[in-house]
Enzyme design. Sequence first.
Site, PDB file in Angstrom:
ATOM      1  N   GLU A  15      45.996  -3.723  -8.110  1.00 23.04           N
ATOM      2  CA  GLU A  15      44.894  -4.660  -8.336  1.00 23.04           C
ATOM      3  C   GLU A  15      44.319  -5.110  -6.996  1.00 23.04           C
ATOM      4  O   GLU A  15      44.996  -5.758  -6.216  1.00 23.04           O
ATOM      5  CB  GLU A  15      45.394  -5.861  -9.143  1.00 23.04           C
ATOM      6  CG  GLU A  15      44.427  -7.007  -9.287  1.00 23.04           C
ATOM      7  CD  GLU A  15      43.061  -6.597  -9.823  1.00 23.04           C
ATOM      8  OE1 GLU A  15      42.061  -6.791  -9.091  1.00 23.04           O
ATOM      9  OE2 GLU A  15      42.994  -6.093 -10.953  1.00 23.04           O
ATOM     10  N   LYS A  16      43.055  -4.797  -6.742  1.00 22.30           N
ATOM     11  CA  LYS A  16      42.429  -5.044  -5.439  1.00 22.30           C
ATOM     12  C   LYS A  16      42.226  -6.521  -5.110  1.00 22.30           C
ATOM     13  O   LYS A  16      41.938  -6.862  -3.979  1.00 22.30           O
ATOM     14  CB  LYS A  16      41.102  -4.302  -5.342  1.00 22.30           C
ATOM     15  CG  LYS A  16      40.058  -4.764  -6.345  1.00 22.30           C
ATOM     16  CD  LYS A  16      38.835  -3.895  -6.273  1.00 22.30           C
ATOM     17  CE  LYS A  16      37.889  -4.197  -7.411  1.00 22.30           C
ATOM     18  NZ  LYS A  16      36.852  -3.216  -7.510  1.00 22.30           N
ATOM     19  N   HIS A  17      42.372  -7.410  -6.067  1.00 18.23           N
ATOM     20  CA  HIS A  17      42.173  -8.842  -5.812  1.00 18.23           C
ATOM     21  C   HIS A  17      43.446  -9.563  -5.370  1.00 18.23           C
ATOM     22  O   HIS A  17      43.382 -10.674  -4.879  1.00 18.23           O
ATOM     23  CB  HIS A  17      41.630  -9.524  -7.068  1.00 18.23           C
ATOM     24  CG  HIS A  17      40.266  -9.076  -7.440  1.00 18.23           C
ATOM     25  ND1 HIS A  17      40.047  -8.071  -8.352  1.00 18.23           N
ATOM     26  CD2 HIS A  17      39.059  -9.478  -7.001  1.00 18.23           C
ATOM     27  CE1 HIS A  17      38.750  -7.879  -8.475  1.00 18.23           C
ATOM     28  NE2 HIS A  17      38.122  -8.707  -7.652  1.00 18.23           N
ATOM     29  N   HIS A  45      38.477  -3.714  -1.762  1.00 18.86           N
ATOM     30  CA  HIS A  45      37.666  -4.718  -2.442  1.00 18.86           C
ATOM     31  C   HIS A  45      36.297  -4.734  -1.769  1.00 18.86           C
ATOM     32  O   HIS A  45      36.207  -4.687  -0.546  1.00 18.86           O
ATOM     33  CB  HIS A  45      38.305  -6.109  -2.337  1.00 18.86           C
ATOM     34  CG  HIS A  45      37.594  -7.122  -3.171  1.00 18.86           C
ATOM     35  ND1 HIS A  45      36.406  -7.689  -2.787  1.00 18.86           N
ATOM     36  CD2 HIS A  45      37.890  -7.623  -4.391  1.00 18.86           C
ATOM     37  CE1 HIS A  45      36.004  -8.522  -3.728  1.00 18.86           C
ATOM     38  NE2 HIS A  45      36.887  -8.498  -4.710  1.00 18.86           N
ATOM     39  N   HIS A  51      29.371  -9.518  -4.118  1.00 21.41           N
ATOM     40  CA  HIS A  51      30.771  -9.435  -4.537  1.00 21.41           C
ATOM     41  C   HIS A  51      31.666  -9.426  -3.299  1.00 21.41           C
ATOM     42  O   HIS A  51      31.674  -8.452  -2.559  1.00 21.41           O
ATOM     43  CB  HIS A  51      30.969  -8.146  -5.356  1.00 21.41           C
ATOM     44  CG  HIS A  51      32.306  -8.030  -5.999  1.00 21.41           C
ATOM     45  ND1 HIS A  51      32.693  -6.877  -6.648  1.00 21.41           N
ATOM     46  CD2 HIS A  51      33.355  -8.880  -6.117  1.00 21.41           C
ATOM     47  CE1 HIS A  51      33.906  -7.034  -7.134  1.00 21.41           C
ATOM     48  NE2 HIS A  51      34.339  -8.244  -6.825  1.00 21.41           N
ATOM     49  N   CYS A 115      37.912 -14.514  -5.200  1.00 21.17           N
ATOM     50  CA  CYS A 115      36.793 -13.576  -5.330  1.00 21.17           C
ATOM     51  C   CYS A 115      35.651 -14.330  -5.996  1.00 21.17           C
ATOM     52  O   CYS A 115      35.867 -15.018  -7.006  1.00 21.17           O
ATOM     53  CB  CYS A 115      37.206 -12.371  -6.178  1.00 21.17           C
ATOM     54  SG  CYS A 115      35.845 -11.258  -6.580  1.00 21.17           S
ATOM     55  N   HIS A 118      35.548 -12.726  -9.622  1.00 20.43           N
ATOM     56  CA  HIS A 118      36.749 -12.608 -10.449  1.00 20.43           C
ATOM     57  C   HIS A 118      37.760 -13.731 -10.283  1.00 20.43           C
ATOM     58  O   HIS A 118      38.873 -13.638 -10.796  1.00 20.43           O
ATOM     59  CB  HIS A 118      37.401 -11.241 -10.208  1.00 20.43           C
ATOM     60  CG  HIS A 118      36.485 -10.116 -10.555  1.00 20.43           C
ATOM     61  ND1 HIS A 118      35.884  -9.335  -9.592  1.00 20.43           N
ATOM     62  CD2 HIS A 118      36.038  -9.680 -11.758  1.00 20.43           C
ATOM     63  CE1 HIS A 118      35.107  -8.446 -10.197  1.00 20.43           C
ATOM     64  NE2 HIS A 118      35.179  -8.631 -11.501  1.00 20.43           N
TER      65      HIS A 118
END
Length: 130
Positions: A15-17, A45, A51, A115, A118
Amino acid sequence: MSVYTHIQTGDWKAEKHVPAIEAPDRVAAREVFDVAVTLGKAANHPNTVEHHIRYIRLFFKPDDDKFLYNVGNCEFAAHGESAAGANEGPVHCHHGATFQMMVDRPGTLHAVSYCNIHGLWESKKRVDLE
């Protein structure tokens, strides 16, 4: 499970976050050590005006304490903004920070990233004393 239910968690490898925490597993009491917190180690990310990661915050919770202690905050302000247009700017931040700290007892590092699309993401890493 996260300290707060509105903070998401996951594996930074998938998961990139999720912030990845790089720190020693064991440290000497009251000796300075480095903690690197980054995003995008396994999956990049985006860092665009639309974003991006706004900040990373690092906390430490000693085993015998009720509270988290704020080690530091890193705000990211350059996402390609420019008078020429969005994402045309000459500078973009990389979402990573290194903190120097020391502890006098074992506990858990908590890194939180935000983020703009997100929300909040957290990861943890245990630190024991030698």
